[in-house]
Design a protein around this motif. Structure first.
Motif, mmCIF file in Angstrom:
data_model
loop_
_atom_site.group_PDB
_atom_site.id
_atom_site.type_symbol
_atom_site.label_atom_id
_atom_site.label_comp_id
_atom_site.label_asym_id
_atom_site.label_seq_id
_atom_site.Cartn_x
_atom_site.Cartn_y
_atom_site.Cartn_z
ATOM 1 N N LYS A 117 0.839 -1.196 0.000
ATOM 2 C CA LYS A 117 0.000 0.000 0.000
ATOM 3 C C LYS A 117 0.873 1.244 0.000
ATOM 4 O O LYS A 117 1.672 1.459 0.914
ATOM 5 C CB LYS A 117 -0.934 0.012 1.209
ATOM 6 C CG LYS A 117 -1.951 1.147 1.162
ATOM 7 C CD LYS A 117 -2.922 1.058 2.329
ATOM 8 C CE LYS A 117 -3.956 2.185 2.268
ATOM 9 N NZ LYS A 117 -4.915 2.122 3.392
ATOM 10 N N LYS A 118 0.743 2.054 -1.031
ATOM 11 C CA LYS A 118 1.542 3.258 -1.160
ATOM 12 C C LYS A 118 1.176 4.264 -0.076
ATOM 13 O O LYS A 118 0.000 4.479 0.224
ATOM 14 C CB LYS A 118 1.324 3.873 -2.543
ATOM 15 C CG LYS A 118 2.246 5.051 -2.850
ATOM 16 C CD LYS A 118 2.035 5.555 -4.261
ATOM 17 C CE LYS A 118 2.968 6.709 -4.570
ATOM 18 N NZ LYS A 118 2.780 7.221 -5.946
ATOM 19 N N GLY A 119 2.187 4.882 0.514
ATOM 20 C CA GLY A 119 1.968 5.886 1.544
ATOM 21 C C GLY A 119 1.911 5.332 2.946
ATOM 22 O O GLY A 119 1.857 6.102 3.907
ATOM 23 N N SER A 120 1.901 4.021 3.102
ATOM 24 C CA SER A 120 1.898 3.409 4.429
ATOM 25 C C SER A 120 3.250 2.769 4.700
ATOM 26 O O SER A 120 4.077 2.614 3.797
ATOM 27 C CB SER A 120 0.783 2.366 4.536
ATOM 28 O OG SER A 120 0.992 1.319 3.596
ATOM 29 N N TYR A 121 3.434 2.379 5.969
ATOM 30 C CA TYR A 121 4.730 1.855 6.386
ATOM 31 C C TYR A 121 4.559 0.513 7.078
ATOM 32 O O TYR A 121 3.452 0.120 7.464
ATOM 33 C CB TYR A 121 5.425 2.840 7.333
ATOM 34 C CG TYR A 121 5.740 4.182 6.714
ATOM 35 C CD1 TYR A 121 6.963 4.412 6.088
ATOM 36 C CD2 TYR A 121 4.815 5.219 6.765
ATOM 37 C CE1 TYR A 121 7.250 5.648 5.520
ATOM 38 C CE2 TYR A 121 5.101 6.454 6.197
ATOM 39 C CZ TYR A 121 6.320 6.659 5.577
ATOM 40 O OH TYR A 121 6.604 7.875 5.020
ATOM 41 N N SER A 122 5.708 -0.170 7.239
ATOM 42 C CA SER A 122 5.751 -1.424 7.985
ATOM 43 C C SER A 122 6.898 -1.367 8.975
ATOM 44 O O SER A 122 7.962 -0.790 8.685
ATOM 45 C CB SER A 122 5.952 -2.624 7.048
ATOM 46 O OG SER A 122 4.836 -2.797 6.210
ATOM 47 N N LEU A 123 6.674 -1.960 10.153
ATOM 48 C CA LEU A 123 7.704 -2.073 11.179
ATOM 49 C C LEU A 123 8.234 -3.496 11.165
ATOM 50 O O LEU A 123 7.461 -4.452 11.313
ATOM 51 C CB LEU A 123 7.121 -1.741 12.556
ATOM 52 C CG LEU A 123 8.017 -2.010 13.762
ATOM 53 C CD1 LEU A 123 9.236 -1.089 13.759
ATOM 54 C CD2 LEU A 123 7.224 -1.857 15.066
ATOM 55 N N SER A 124 9.534 -3.662 10.979
ATOM 56 C CA SER A 124 10.174 -4.978 10.976
ATOM 57 C C SER A 124 11.069 -5.079 12.198
ATOM 58 O O SER A 124 11.905 -4.193 12.442
ATOM 59 C CB SER A 124 10.993 -5.183 9.702
ATOM 60 O OG SER A 124 10.161 -5.084 8.558
#
Length: 281
Positions: A117-124
């Protein structure tokens, strides 16, 4: 859904931190060995942190924060990292590879742009295995992982989960690749030792010995590079300049040159006589 910011730093403190140390925490992360090992020995290796010296248009001039080595690397082989933990252009697979490097400790993390999803982020996050959490974004540009906790910015989100796991697999400890940080000034650079040759002093020519056969030329004169012809030219110049007191000392080298000249002259005369006699007959 409430706008809760528990255990997060005040906005003014966050802004001050970015202004003072933002550039220090920005770096490039190597995503591919460069050059590839099948071409030659790599200069930079996967997971290495690089400090930017200059942008050369598609290439970066960088210095390694791990080895202190300075060189160029193409932009496609690296990812920009902001604030030490926000990785630009890193997908899920590469994030797992970076977090699984031997020097990366449990609790290390990164935030990256979501691939779905463009504009969103993920935490790894690195735990027993790498865990990924979607960071959602509200219409008012607030962020959250769990709907019960929302944060005004990503910095607040990181601050909160650095103090409490609060539903995550573990507390966030350090940003990914932080362990590589070194002081470039402390890295010893291998600089070749250069020996500077003492310049030749032409004004001292009248006082120096020009003998070529001197087995131990002095450091002060350093005349070992002067050929016989050059010494003759210098003597001629000094003679024309009006210094009649100067003369080249007689040396063994001069005698050898004279012998060679005499032998050549005698051979020439004999050859001429033979030619003349043959023609007469």
């Amino acid at each position: 859904m409430g706008n809760v910011m528990r255990n997060s730093a005040p906005p003014d403190k966050i802004a001050a931190t970015h202004t003072a140390a933002g550039t220090e925490s920005d770096f490039l992360a190597v995503l591919y060995d460069y050059p590839p090992s099948d071409i030659s020995e790599p200069i930079f290796y996967f997971g290495e942190k690089l400090r930017v010296i200059s942008d050369e248009g598609g290439w970066w001039r960088v210095v390694s924060l791990k080895t202190g080595r300075e060189n160029y690397i193409p932009a496609k082989c690296v990812a920009k990292v902001y604030h030490g933990w926000l990785f630009d252009g890193v997908g899920r697979e590469k994030s797992e590879q970076l977090l699984e490097l031997p020097e990366v400790k449990t609790g290390s993390f990164m935030i990256r742009q979501s691939e779905t999803k463009k504009g969103s982020y993920s935490l790894s996050v690195k735990h027993r295995q790498v865990k990924h959490y979607r960071i959602f974004r509200l219409p008012n540009n607030w962020y959250y992982i769990s709907p019960r906790l929302t944060f005004q910015c990503l910095e607040h989100l990181v601050n909160h989960y650095s103090e409490s796991a609060d539903g995550l697999c573990c507390v966030l400890t350090t940003p990914c690749l932080t362990q590589q940080s070194v002081n470039i000034a402390d890295v010893r650079q291998e600089v070749p030792v250069m020996r500077r040759k003492k310049p030749f002093n032409w004004r001292s020519m009248k006082r120096m010995s020009l003998a070529a056969e001197d087995p131990e030329p002095s450091v002060e004169t350093d005349d070992s590079f002067l050929s016989y012809g050059l010494r003759q030219s210098i003597a001629s110049y000094l003679s024309l300049a009006g210094d009649d007191s100067y003369s080249i000392p007689s040396t063994e080298h001069n005698k050898k040159q004279n012998r060679k000249s005499n032998i050549f002259s005698r051979n020439s005369v004999i050859s001429d006589r033979s030619s003349y006699t043959e023609g007469y007959r």
